[in-house]
Design a protein around this motif. Structure first.
Motif, PDB file in Angstrom:
ATOM      1  N   SER A  30     -14.395  -2.366  -5.466  1.00 34.35           N
ATOM      2  CA  SER A  30     -13.343  -3.367  -5.332  1.00 34.35           C
ATOM      3  C   SER A  30     -12.152  -2.998  -6.227  1.00 34.35           C
ATOM      4  CB  SER A  30     -13.895  -4.745  -5.698  1.00 34.35           C
ATOM      5  OG  SER A  30     -12.884  -5.710  -5.617  1.00 34.35           O
ATOM      6  N   LYS A  31     -12.447  -2.557  -7.484  1.00 29.54           N
ATOM      7  CA  LYS A  31     -11.379  -2.137  -8.393  1.00 29.54           C
ATOM      8  C   LYS A  31     -10.630  -0.931  -7.812  1.00 29.54           C
ATOM      9  CE  LYS A  31     -13.510  -3.526 -12.789  1.00 29.54           C
ATOM     10  NZ  LYS A  31     -14.101  -3.017 -14.027  1.00 29.54           N
ATOM     11  N   ILE A  32     -11.402   0.052  -7.332  1.00 33.19           N
ATOM     12  CA  ILE A  32     -10.780   1.251  -6.737  1.00 33.19           C
ATOM     13  C   ILE A  32      -9.928   0.867  -5.540  1.00 33.19           C
ATOM     14  CG2 ILE A  32     -11.281   3.399  -5.496  1.00 33.19           C
ATOM     15  CD1 ILE A  32     -13.726   3.736  -7.380  1.00 33.19           C
ATOM     16  N   ASN A  33     -10.448  -0.017  -4.714  1.00 33.40           N
ATOM     17  CA  ASN A  33      -9.725  -0.481  -3.525  1.00 33.40           C
ATOM     18  C   ASN A  33      -8.436  -1.192  -3.946  1.00 33.40           C
ATOM     19  OD1 ASN A  33      -9.236  -0.935  -0.806  1.00 33.40           O
ATOM     20  ND2 ASN A  33     -10.390  -2.837  -0.776  1.00 33.40           N
ATOM     21  N   ASP A  34      -8.505  -2.065  -4.963  1.00 30.59           N
ATOM     22  CA  ASP A  34      -7.318  -2.778  -5.439  1.00 30.59           C
ATOM     23  C   ASP A  34      -6.284  -1.797  -6.003  1.00 30.59           C
ATOM     24  OD1 ASP A  34      -8.415  -5.192  -4.692  1.00 30.59           O
ATOM     25  OD2 ASP A  34      -9.044  -5.783  -6.723  1.00 30.59           O
ATOM     26  N   GLU A  35      -6.778  -0.830  -6.811  1.00 35.79           N
ATOM     27  CA  GLU A  35      -5.873   0.178  -7.369  1.00 35.79           C
ATOM     28  C   GLU A  35      -5.225   1.000  -6.257  1.00 35.79           C
ATOM     29  OE1 GLU A  35      -8.073   2.528 -10.196  1.00 35.79           O
ATOM     30  OE2 GLU A  35      -8.298   0.852 -11.608  1.00 35.79           O
ATOM     31  N   ALA A  36      -6.015   1.371  -5.251  1.00 34.79           N
ATOM     32  CA  ALA A  36      -5.481   2.148  -4.122  1.00 34.79           C
ATOM     33  C   ALA A  36      -4.420   1.345  -3.380  1.00 34.79           C
ATOM     34  CB  ALA A  36      -6.608   2.575  -3.189  1.00 34.79           C
ATOM     35  N   LYS A  37      -4.674   0.038  -3.180  1.00 33.73           N
ATOM     36  CA  LYS A  37      -3.697  -0.814  -2.501  1.00 33.73           C
ATOM     37  C   LYS A  37      -2.407  -0.908  -3.322  1.00 33.73           C
ATOM     38  CE  LYS A  37      -6.826  -3.777   0.165  1.00 33.73           C
ATOM     39  NZ  LYS A  37      -7.380  -5.121   0.310  1.00 33.73           N
ATOM     40  N   GLN A  38      -2.563  -1.032  -4.664  1.00 32.62           N
ATOM     41  CA  GLN A  38      -1.390  -1.106  -5.533  1.00 32.62           C
ATOM     42  C   GLN A  38      -0.603   0.206  -5.496  1.00 32.62           C
ATOM     43  OE1 GLN A  38      -2.789  -2.216  -9.412  1.00 32.62           O
ATOM     44  NE2 GLN A  38      -3.155  -4.367  -8.859  1.00 32.62           N
ATOM     45  N   GLU A  39      -1.321   1.326  -5.559  1.00 30.50           N
ATOM     46  CA  GLU A  39      -0.651   2.630  -5.501  1.00 30.50           C
ATOM     47  C   GLU A  39       0.021   2.831  -4.141  1.00 30.50           C
ATOM     48  OE1 GLU A  39      -2.988   6.000  -6.759  1.00 30.50           O
ATOM     49  OE2 GLU A  39      -3.785   4.890  -8.476  1.00 30.50           O
ATOM     50  N   ALA A  40      -0.665   2.404  -3.086  1.00 30.59           N
ATOM     51  CA  ALA A  40      -0.078   2.529  -1.738  1.00 30.59           C
ATOM     52  C   ALA A  40       1.175   1.664  -1.625  1.00 30.59           C
ATOM     53  CB  ALA A  40      -1.101   2.146  -0.676  1.00 30.59           C
ATOM     54  N   ALA A  41       1.120   0.446  -2.166  1.00 33.91           N
ATOM     55  CA  ALA A  41       2.277  -0.448  -2.117  1.00 33.91           C
ATOM     56  C   ALA A  41       3.434   0.139  -2.925  1.00 33.91           C
ATOM     57  CB  ALA A  41       1.907  -1.837  -2.641  1.00 33.91           C
ATOM     58  N   MET A  44       4.796   3.040  -1.049  1.00 33.71           N
ATOM     59  CA  MET A  44       5.558   2.541   0.105  1.00 33.71           C
ATOM     60  C   MET A  44       6.931   2.051  -0.351  1.00 33.71           C
ATOM     61  SD  MET A  44       5.572   2.199   3.317  1.00 33.71           S
ATOM     62  CE  MET A  44       3.957   2.115   4.011  1.00 33.71           C
ATOM     63  N   GLU A  45       6.985   1.326  -1.488  1.00 35.50           N
ATOM     64  CA  GLU A  45       8.268   0.860  -2.016  1.00 35.50           C
ATOM     65  C   GLU A  45       9.178   2.034  -2.349  1.00 35.50           C
ATOM     66  OE1 GLU A  45       7.672  -1.741  -5.361  1.00 35.50           O
ATOM     67  OE2 GLU A  45       6.467  -3.153  -4.185  1.00 35.50           O
ATOM     68  N   GLU A  46       8.598   3.070  -2.985  1.00 33.99           N
ATOM     69  CA  GLU A  46       9.386   4.251  -3.331  1.00 33.99           C
ATOM     70  C   GLU A  46       9.891   4.952  -2.077  1.00 33.99           C
ATOM     71  OE1 GLU A  46       6.867   6.625  -5.829  1.00 33.99           O
ATOM     72  OE2 GLU A  46       7.033   5.243  -7.535  1.00 33.99           O
ATOM     73  N   ILE A  47       9.027   5.068  -1.073  1.00 30.48           N
ATOM     74  CA  ILE A  47       9.420   5.718   0.189  1.00 30.48           C
ATOM     75  C   ILE A  47      10.522   4.920   0.866  1.00 30.48           C
ATOM     76  CG2 ILE A  47       8.617   6.254   2.529  1.00 30.48           C
ATOM     77  CD1 ILE A  47       5.900   7.050   1.217  1.00 30.48           C
ATOM     78  N   ILE A  48      10.360   3.599   0.891  1.00 32.00           N
ATOM     79  CA  ILE A  48      11.380   2.748   1.526  1.00 32.00           C
ATOM     80  C   ILE A  48      12.699   2.853   0.764  1.00 32.00           C
ATOM     81  CG2 ILE A  48      12.038   0.341   1.938  1.00 32.00           C
ATOM     82  CD1 ILE A  48       9.071  -0.175   2.684  1.00 32.00           C
ATOM     83  N   ALA A  49      12.641   2.815  -0.586  1.00 36.56           N
ATOM     84  CA  ALA A  49      13.870   2.926  -1.387  1.00 36.56           C
ATOM     85  C   ALA A  49      14.547   4.273  -1.144  1.00 36.56           C
ATOM     86  CB  ALA A  49      13.547   2.749  -2.868  1.00 36.56           C
ATOM     87  N   LYS A  50      13.735   5.333  -1.111  1.00 32.70           N
ATOM     88  CA  LYS A  50      14.293   6.669  -0.858  1.00 32.70           C
ATOM     89  C   LYS A  50      14.907   6.746   0.539  1.00 32.70           C
ATOM     90  CE  LYS A  50      13.063  11.563  -0.877  1.00 32.70           C
ATOM     91  NZ  LYS A  50      11.995  12.545  -1.001  1.00 32.70           N
ATOM     92  N   ALA A  51      14.200   6.180   1.519  1.00 31.26           N
ATOM     93  CA  ALA A  51      14.706   6.195   2.896  1.00 31.26           C
ATOM     94  C   ALA A  51      16.001   5.397   3.003  1.00 31.26           C
ATOM     95  CB  ALA A  51      13.651   5.640   3.853  1.00 31.26           C
ATOM     96  N   GLU A  52      16.070   4.265   2.295  1.00 34.18           N
ATOM     97  CA  GLU A  52      17.296   3.460   2.326  1.00 34.18           C
ATOM     98  C   GLU A  52      18.463   4.213   1.688  1.00 34.18           C
ATOM     99  OE1 GLU A  52      16.052  -0.167   0.408  1.00 34.18           O
ATOM    100  OE2 GLU A  52      15.347  -1.041   2.308  1.00 34.18           O
ATOM    101  N   LYS A  53      18.190   4.897   0.558  1.00 33.69           N
ATOM    102  CA  LYS A  53      19.245   5.694  -0.082  1.00 33.69           C
ATOM    103  C   LYS A  53      19.707   6.816   0.843  1.00 33.69           C
ATOM    104  CE  LYS A  53      18.046   4.970  -4.939  1.00 33.69           C
ATOM    105  NZ  LYS A  53      17.536   5.589  -6.160  1.00 33.69           N
ATOM    106  N   GLU A  54      18.753   7.500   1.482  1.00 34.87           N
ATOM    107  CA  GLU A  54      19.112   8.578   2.406  1.00 34.87           C
ATOM    108  C   GLU A  54      19.890   8.042   3.593  1.00 34.87           C
ATOM    109  OE1 GLU A  54      15.599  10.827   3.427  1.00 34.87           O
ATOM    110  OE2 GLU A  54      15.350  11.573   1.386  1.00 34.87           O
ATOM    111  N   ALA A  55      19.468   6.873   4.105  1.00 33.94           N
ATOM    112  CA  ALA A  55      20.185   6.269   5.234  1.00 33.94           C
ATOM    113  C   ALA A  55      21.611   5.899   4.829  1.00 33.94           C
ATOM    114  CB  ALA A  55      19.431   5.036   5.733  1.00 33.94           C
ATOM    115  N   GLU A  56      21.754   5.362   3.606  1.00 33.59           N
ATOM    116  CA  GLU A  56      23.090   5.011   3.115  1.00 33.59           C
ATOM    117  C   GLU A  56      23.950   6.255   2.957  1.00 33.59           C
ATOM    118  OE1 GLU A  56      25.029   3.013  -0.881  1.00 33.59           O
ATOM    119  OE2 GLU A  56      23.003   2.436  -0.312  1.00 33.59           O
ATOM    120  N   LEU A  57      23.348   7.324   2.421  1.00 37.34           N
ATOM    121  CA  LEU A  57      24.077   8.580   2.252  1.00 37.34           C
ATOM    122  C   LEU A  57      24.484   9.158   3.604  1.00 37.34           C
ATOM    123  CD1 LEU A  57      25.075  10.808   0.344  1.00 37.34           C
ATOM    124  CD2 LEU A  57      22.831  11.863   0.523  1.00 37.34           C
TER     125      LEU A  57
END
Length: 187
Positions: A30-41, A44-57
């Motif tokens: 359960s801890k590993i699963n929670d940590e994996a979900k947090q890392e995935a989230a 995902m936030e970093e990917i979305i932020a990077k994609a938004e910056k690239e889209a803006e550029l």
């Protein structure tokens, strides 16, 4: 029976250990699963932020490129209009019906007399030969030169040539007044 009781006691003890191991494993999972979900989230936030910056550029680059293309098209259109105006001027100046043509030729002859010597030959543009034969009596007339109007004056040995042709005067005036011409055409 004592053996059966001992076996049951061992089985119960083993079962407790198994249950404890399973509970620990489930808790760890359960801890590993929670940590994996947090890392995935987070990923995902970093990917979305990077994609938004690239889209803006990309959007900024596309806008700049579009603006540059529009400016280029405007410059090309202005160049075409200037070229068209120049051609129209050449047609007007090269026309035998040019208003005050004879007066302009007389003024040019007067100017040529001031800067030339007696041994110089006047070479007319064909369209103005008749007028120049009458008006340029102080000059010896030579063969025709190409042009829209006017004449050249050359020394006998050809080392000096003074240009009194309409297109050279028009070109000088065009170059001198090009800024005003642009303002007039494109304001």
């Amino acid at each position: 029976m004592a053996l059966d009781a001992l076996a049951e006691k061992i089985t119960a003890s083993v079962q407790k250990e198994v249950d404890a191991i399973i509970a620990d494993a489930e808790s760890e999972a359960s801890k590993i699963n929670d940590e994996a979900k947090q890392e995935a989230a987070k990923a995902m936030e970093e990917i979305i932020a990077k994609a938004e910056k690239e889209a803006e550029l990309i959007g900024t680059e596309l806008a700049a490129s579009a603006k540059q293309n529009i400016q280029k098209d405007i410059l090309i259109s202005k160049r075409k209009e200037l070229d068209k105006t120049w051609k129209e001027l050449l047609e007007i100046v090269g026309s035998a019906k040019l208003p005050n043509r004879s007066k302009m030729l007389k003024d040019l002859i007067s100017e040529a007399k001031k800067v030339s010597t007696k041994d110089m030959v006047l070479r007319p543009v064909e369209i103005d030969r008749k007028v120049l034969e009458k008006e340029a009596k102080d000059f010896k007339l030579g063969s025709d030169v190409d042009g829209l109007g006017g004449f050249t004056v050359e020394s006998g040995d050809g080392t000096i040539s003074l240009d009194f042709r309409f297109e050279s005067r028009l070109e000088a005036a065009w170059n001198e007044k090009l800024g005003e011409i642009r303002d007039c055409l494109f304001s």
